[in-house]
Design a protein around this motif. Structure first.
Motif, PDB file in Angstrom:
ATOM      1  N   ASP A  43       3.049   7.082 -14.894  1.00  0.00           N
ATOM      2  CA  ASP A  43       2.472   6.348 -16.017  1.00  0.00           C
ATOM      3  C   ASP A  43       3.388   5.229 -16.502  1.00  0.00           C
ATOM      4  N   GLY A  44       4.696   5.365 -16.301  1.00  0.00           N
ATOM      5  CA  GLY A  44       5.628   4.374 -16.809  1.00  0.00           C
ATOM      6  C   GLY A  44       5.984   3.283 -15.820  1.00  0.00           C
ATOM      7  N   VAL A  45       5.215   3.170 -14.736  1.00  0.00           N
ATOM      8  CA  VAL A  45       5.533   2.211 -13.681  1.00  0.00           C
ATOM      9  C   VAL A  45       4.570   1.033 -13.714  1.00  0.00           C
ATOM     10  N   SER A  46       5.117  -0.183 -13.629  1.00  0.00           N
ATOM     11  CA  SER A  46       4.324  -1.391 -13.446  1.00  0.00           C
ATOM     12  C   SER A  46       4.650  -1.981 -12.081  1.00  0.00           C
ATOM     13  N   TYR A  47       3.721  -2.800 -11.560  1.00  0.00           N
ATOM     14  CA  TYR A  47       3.896  -3.347 -10.212  1.00  0.00           C
ATOM     15  C   TYR A  47       3.753  -4.865 -10.217  1.00  0.00           C
ATOM     16  N   LEU A  96       0.234 -10.832  -4.121  1.00  0.00           N
ATOM     17  CA  LEU A  96      -1.219 -10.754  -4.108  1.00  0.00           C
ATOM     18  C   LEU A  96      -1.671  -9.798  -5.203  1.00  0.00           C
ATOM     19  N   ASP A  97      -2.871 -10.002  -5.732  1.00  0.00           N
ATOM     20  CA  ASP A  97      -3.398  -9.066  -6.716  1.00  0.00           C
ATOM     21  C   ASP A  97      -3.925  -7.822  -6.004  1.00  0.00           C
ATOM     22  N   THR A  98      -4.444  -6.887  -6.777  1.00  0.00           N
ATOM     23  CA  THR A  98      -4.886  -5.611  -6.209  1.00  0.00           C
ATOM     24  C   THR A  98      -5.916  -5.815  -5.110  1.00  0.00           C
ATOM     25  N   ALA A  99      -6.934  -6.629  -5.373  1.00  0.00           N
ATOM     26  CA  ALA A  99      -7.982  -6.865  -4.386  1.00  0.00           C
ATOM     27  C   ALA A  99      -7.422  -7.543  -3.138  1.00  0.00           C
ATOM     28  N   GLY A 100      -6.509  -8.488  -3.341  1.00  0.00           N
ATOM     29  CA  GLY A 100      -5.919  -9.183  -2.206  1.00  0.00           C
ATOM     30  C   GLY A 100      -5.100  -8.257  -1.332  1.00  0.00           C
ATOM     31  N   LEU A 101      -4.362  -7.344  -1.942  1.00  0.00           N
ATOM     32  CA  LEU A 101      -3.581  -6.382  -1.168  1.00  0.00           C
ATOM     33  C   LEU A 101      -4.481  -5.385  -0.448  1.00  0.00           C
ATOM     34  N   ASP A 160       0.822  -1.216   0.000  1.00  0.00           N
ATOM     35  CA  ASP A 160       0.000   0.000   0.000  1.00  0.00           C
ATOM     36  C   ASP A 160       0.851   1.259   0.000  1.00  0.00           C
ATOM     37  N   ASN A 161       2.163   1.118  -0.248  1.00  0.00           N
ATOM     38  CA  ASN A 161       3.045   2.278  -0.165  1.00  0.00           C
ATOM     39  C   ASN A 161       4.127   2.185  -1.242  1.00  0.00           C
ATOM     40  N   SER A 169      -4.567   3.182  -1.092  1.00  0.00           N
ATOM     41  CA  SER A 169      -3.194   3.477  -1.515  1.00  0.00           C
ATOM     42  C   SER A 169      -2.545   2.329  -2.282  1.00  0.00           C
ATOM     43  N   VAL A 170      -3.235   1.191  -2.340  1.00  0.00           N
ATOM     44  CA  VAL A 170      -2.703   0.054  -3.089  1.00  0.00           C
ATOM     45  C   VAL A 170      -2.774   0.363  -4.583  1.00  0.00           C
ATOM     46  N   PRO A 171      -1.655   0.266  -5.301  1.00  0.00           N
ATOM     47  CA  PRO A 171      -1.691   0.547  -6.747  1.00  0.00           C
ATOM     48  C   PRO A 171      -2.267  -0.632  -7.520  1.00  0.00           C
ATOM     49  N   ASN A 172      -2.539  -0.421  -8.788  1.00  0.00           N
ATOM     50  CA  ASN A 172      -2.998  -1.508  -9.651  1.00  0.00           C
ATOM     51  C   ASN A 172      -1.837  -2.460  -9.911  1.00  0.00           C
ATOM     52  N   ILE A 173      -2.014  -3.731  -9.528  1.00  0.00           N
ATOM     53  CA  ILE A 173      -0.953  -4.727  -9.682  1.00  0.00           C
ATOM     54  C   ILE A 173      -1.019  -5.331 -11.081  1.00  0.00           C
ATOM     55  N   HIS A 174       0.056  -5.151 -11.832  1.00  0.00           N
ATOM     56  CA  HIS A 174       0.091  -5.632 -13.216  1.00  0.00           C
ATOM     57  C   HIS A 174       0.510  -7.093 -13.310  1.00  0.00           C
ATOM     58  N   TYR A 175       1.368  -7.525 -12.386  1.00  0.00           N
ATOM     59  CA  TYR A 175       1.874  -8.891 -12.403  1.00  0.00           C
ATOM     60  C   TYR A 175       1.746  -9.472 -11.001  1.00  0.00           C
ATOM     61  N   CYS A 176       1.158 -10.666 -10.910  1.00  0.00           N
ATOM     62  CA  CYS A 176       0.936 -11.279  -9.601  1.00  0.00           C
ATOM     63  C   CYS A 176       1.359 -12.747  -9.635  1.00  0.00           C
ATOM     64  N   SER A 177       2.191 -13.129  -8.654  1.00  0.00           N
ATOM     65  CA  SER A 177       2.577 -14.532  -8.478  1.00  0.00           C
ATOM     66  C   SER A 177       2.604 -14.838  -6.988  1.00  0.00           C
TER      67      SER A 177
END
Length: 233
Positions: free
Chosen positions: A15-19, A23-28, A8-9, A41-49
């Motif tokens: 615009d050029g940042v991926s996360y 956990l995915d966005t909802a999980g975080l 969450d921080n 404050s949790v950003p949109n998670i582009h890649y989750c494993s």
């Protein structure tokens, strides 16, 4: 840029940042709410494993950033090489990591290059029983100013209930479950020594550029590693 483990921080935004996170966005967001933090404050998670597998990232970046994530990696060598794989040649890995001298790791022993190599040789994917018990029972307070003032002891007494909970987590680790603790204990100097040795032995695809010492009254240090073509060959 790619940031690993923003929760969450996030350390970087734009615009050029991926996360990437476990956990995915909802999980975080759910975890943040449970901990009394800020779900918004949790950003949109582009890649989750769930196991932190960076091989799912399908592109390369000019830079990768992680804040308080590298010390959680069961196999540090694999993590560094996975980061190198998602970096373009010349790209940098910017690391923010806790300094054991000024955080709850104070009384835990520093990790050595041999510790790191041994974990890689067995392809460690979860934390060991020893790491879990050390984290649950051997850590102290996390007030950096008190550590800077030499006041390292915690007022918390390890109770029977805490011991039982630690043992339960250790049993989970024995079963092959991932229990989130620190695998690696560093100071800026020891981080420099470990990563330099890994590079000398051609075990990683990144070269250490610099390590900045922890500044008063903080509890974390910064390091920069760079991908160079043909580093191990």
């Amino acid at each position: 840029m790619l940031e690993i483990g923003p929760f969450d921080n996030p350390a970087i935004t734009g615009d050029g940042v991926s996360y990437f996170d476990v956990l995915d966005t909802a999980g975080l967001q759910e975890r943040a709410a449970r901990l009394g933090l800020a779900p918004a404050s949790v950003p949109n998670i582009h890649y989750c494993s769930p196991v932190g597998d960076l091989s799912i990232v399908d592109r390369q970046f000019d830079a990768v950033v992680s804040s308080h994530a590298i010390e959680h990696q069961p196999d540090l060598i694999q993590h560094l090489n996975d980061v190198a794989a998602v970096l373009r040649p010349g790209g940098c890995y910017y690391v923010i990591a806790p300094d054991k001298r000024f955080c709850f790791d104070h009384f835990l022993p520093l990790s050595s290059s041999e510790d790191v190599v041994s974990a890689h040789e067995v392809r460690r994917r979860v934390h060991t029983r020893a790491a879990v018990l050390a984290h649950r029972l051997g850590t102290t307070h996390n007030d950096p100013l008190r550590h800077w003032l030499g006041r390292h002891r915690s007022n918390v007494v390890v109770s029977a209930a805490m011991q039982d909970e630690a043992e339960a987590d250790a049993v989970r680790a024995d079963r092959g479950e991932y229990v989130d603790v620190h695998a690696w204990i560093f100071s800026p100097q020891s981080f420099y020594e470990v990563v330099t040795e890994l590079g000398r032995r051609r075990l990683i695809d990144l070269k250490l550029v610099t390590v900045h010492d922890t500044e008063y009254p903080q509890f974390e240090f910064n390091a920069v590693l760079q991908k160079q073509a043909g580093l191990r060959g």
